[in-house]
Motif scaffolding. Structure first.
Motif, mmCIF file in Angstrom:
data_model
loop_
_atom_site.group_PDB
_atom_site.id
_atom_site.type_symbol
_atom_site.label_atom_id
_atom_site.label_comp_id
_atom_site.label_asym_id
_atom_site.label_seq_id
_atom_site.Cartn_x
_atom_site.Cartn_y
_atom_site.Cartn_z
ATOM 1 N N GLY A 68 0.802 -1.206 0.000
ATOM 2 C CA GLY A 68 0.000 0.000 0.000
ATOM 3 C C GLY A 68 0.828 1.246 0.000
ATOM 4 O O GLY A 68 2.041 1.215 -0.154
ATOM 5 N N GLU B 75 1.573 4.949 1.989
ATOM 6 C CA GLU B 75 1.383 5.814 3.144
ATOM 7 C C GLU B 75 1.280 7.252 2.678
ATOM 8 O O GLU B 75 1.892 7.657 1.689
ATOM 9 N N ASN C 288 -1.555 8.136 7.225
ATOM 10 C CA ASN C 288 -2.574 7.287 6.636
ATOM 11 C C ASN C 288 -1.940 6.186 5.792
ATOM 12 O O ASN C 288 -0.836 6.342 5.260
ATOM 13 N N CYS C 289 -2.654 5.085 5.706
ATOM 14 C CA CYS C 289 -2.156 3.927 4.971
ATOM 15 C C CYS C 289 -3.302 3.322 4.191
ATOM 16 O O CYS C 289 -4.407 3.160 4.738
ATOM 17 N N SER C 290 -3.065 3.010 2.929
ATOM 18 C CA SER C 290 -4.067 2.297 2.143
ATOM 19 C C SER C 290 -3.471 0.982 1.693
ATOM 20 O O SER C 290 -2.258 0.877 1.492
ATOM 21 N N TYR C 291 -4.319 -0.027 1.555
ATOM 22 C CA TYR C 291 -3.840 -1.332 1.134
ATOM 23 C C TYR C 291 -4.797 -1.913 0.108
ATOM 24 O O TYR C 291 -5.852 -1.325 -0.167
ATOM 25 N N LYS C 292 -4.438 -3.072 -0.445
ATOM 26 C CA LYS C 292 -5.172 -3.541 -1.622
ATOM 27 C C LYS C 292 -5.932 -4.850 -1.438
ATOM 28 O O LYS C 292 -6.914 -5.096 -2.119
ATOM 29 N N LYS D 86 -12.910 0.690 3.130
ATOM 30 C CA LYS D 86 -12.095 1.593 2.313
ATOM 31 C C LYS D 86 -10.660 1.097 2.184
ATOM 32 O O LYS D 86 -9.836 1.724 1.524
ATOM 33 N N LYS D 87 -10.351 -0.024 2.839
ATOM 34 C CA LYS D 87 -8.992 -0.564 2.841
ATOM 35 C C LYS D 87 -8.000 0.530 3.243
ATOM 36 O O LYS D 87 -7.032 0.822 2.518
ATOM 37 N N SER D 88 -8.256 1.115 4.401
ATOM 38 C CA SER D 88 -7.367 2.174 4.858
ATOM 39 C C SER D 88 -7.251 2.151 6.372
ATOM 40 O O SER D 88 -8.117 1.646 7.085
ATOM 41 N N SER D 89 -6.139 2.717 6.847
ATOM 42 C CA SER D 89 -5.867 2.814 8.269
ATOM 43 C C SER D 89 -5.186 4.142 8.538
ATOM 44 O O SER D 89 -4.566 4.730 7.645
ATOM 45 N N SER D 90 -5.315 4.614 9.774
ATOM 46 C CA SER D 90 -4.578 5.814 10.150
ATOM 47 C C SER D 90 -3.912 5.595 11.495
ATOM 48 O O SER D 90 -4.404 4.849 12.336
#
Lengths: 111, 115
Positions: free
Chosen positions: A4, A6, A22-26, A69-73
């Motif tokens: 992902g 950042e 923030n972090c997004s992944y797939k 949303k495949k996301s983290s913070s």
């Protein structure tokens, strides 16, 4: 390959301020973890959030996870100069055995 | 110190030479991982052992790379005929099967520079 992204790639704040990364992944995940890396050193595990959790706290750290949303913070409150480091999110993907890391956020906390 | 240790911490070699790195995991951990990290990027998975069995290898691990964990304790990573593109930090991590969430403990890394 990197899982992902950042965001931001770099962040500079004053001591005492809060820092949000923030972090997004797939892919589908079992859990998401955040690690810290001081310059040229190994990684230190900070906090883990499971896929069925939405928020978790540990000291000055607060992590959120939105699997839709495949996301983290990651929020670091009341930052200190010692928090200066690179921060990586890493996912433990369903069906795999190793962590997949993002590209990291470089945090600089000015004293 | 009971953490993960790696040796050497730094290695400078000339292109075409072979290099070998060692990792000593936390003693009760039966899972061992190798990652590679280039400047400005996150670590990328290379290979994984459970005890002495190598259970997974990344496509990043070309034929020039070989890893072993002969007695299920320490591990070695060898790179043959090094290339400049092999310059990176090589990180080792370990975890235990009792840790179902796979929190991994990382060593300080071996920084390889290929001239």
């Amino acid at each position: 390959s990197q899982q992902g992204e950042e965001d931001p790639q770099a962040l500079s704040i004053q001591e005492g301020e809060n820092a949000t990364m923030n972090c997004s992944y797939k892919t589908s995940i079992n859990n998401l973890q955040w690690y810290r890396q001081n310059s040229g050193r190994g990684l230190v595990h900070l906090i883990l959030i499971r896929s069925n959790e939405r928020e978790k706290h540990s000291g000055r750290l607060r992590v959120t996870l939105d699997t839709s949303k495949k996301s983290s913070s990651l929020l670091i409150t009341a930052s200190r100069a010692a928090d200066t480091a690179s921060y990586f999110c890493a996912t433990f993907d369903t069906g795999r055995r190793a962590l997949t890391f993002g590209s990291g956020t470089r945090l600089q906390v000015q004293p | 110190d009971t953490g993960v240790s790696q040796d050497p911490r730094h290695k400078i070699t000339k292109r075409g030479q072979n290099v070998t790195f060692r990792c000593d995991p936390i003693s009760e951990h039966n899972r061992l991982y190798w990652y590679r990290q280039t400047l400005g990027q996150g670590p990328e998975f290379l290979t994984y052992f459970q005890n002495e069995a190598q259970l997974e290898k990344s496509r990043l691990l070309s034929d020039r790379f070989s890893a072993e964990r002969p007695k299920g304790s320490f591990s070695t990573l060898e790179i043959q005929r090094t290339e400049q593109g092999d310059s990176a930090m090589y990180l080792c991590a370990s975890s235990s099967t009792g840790n179902s969430y796979n929190e991994q403990f990382f060593g300080p890394g071996t920084r390889l520079t290929v001239l």
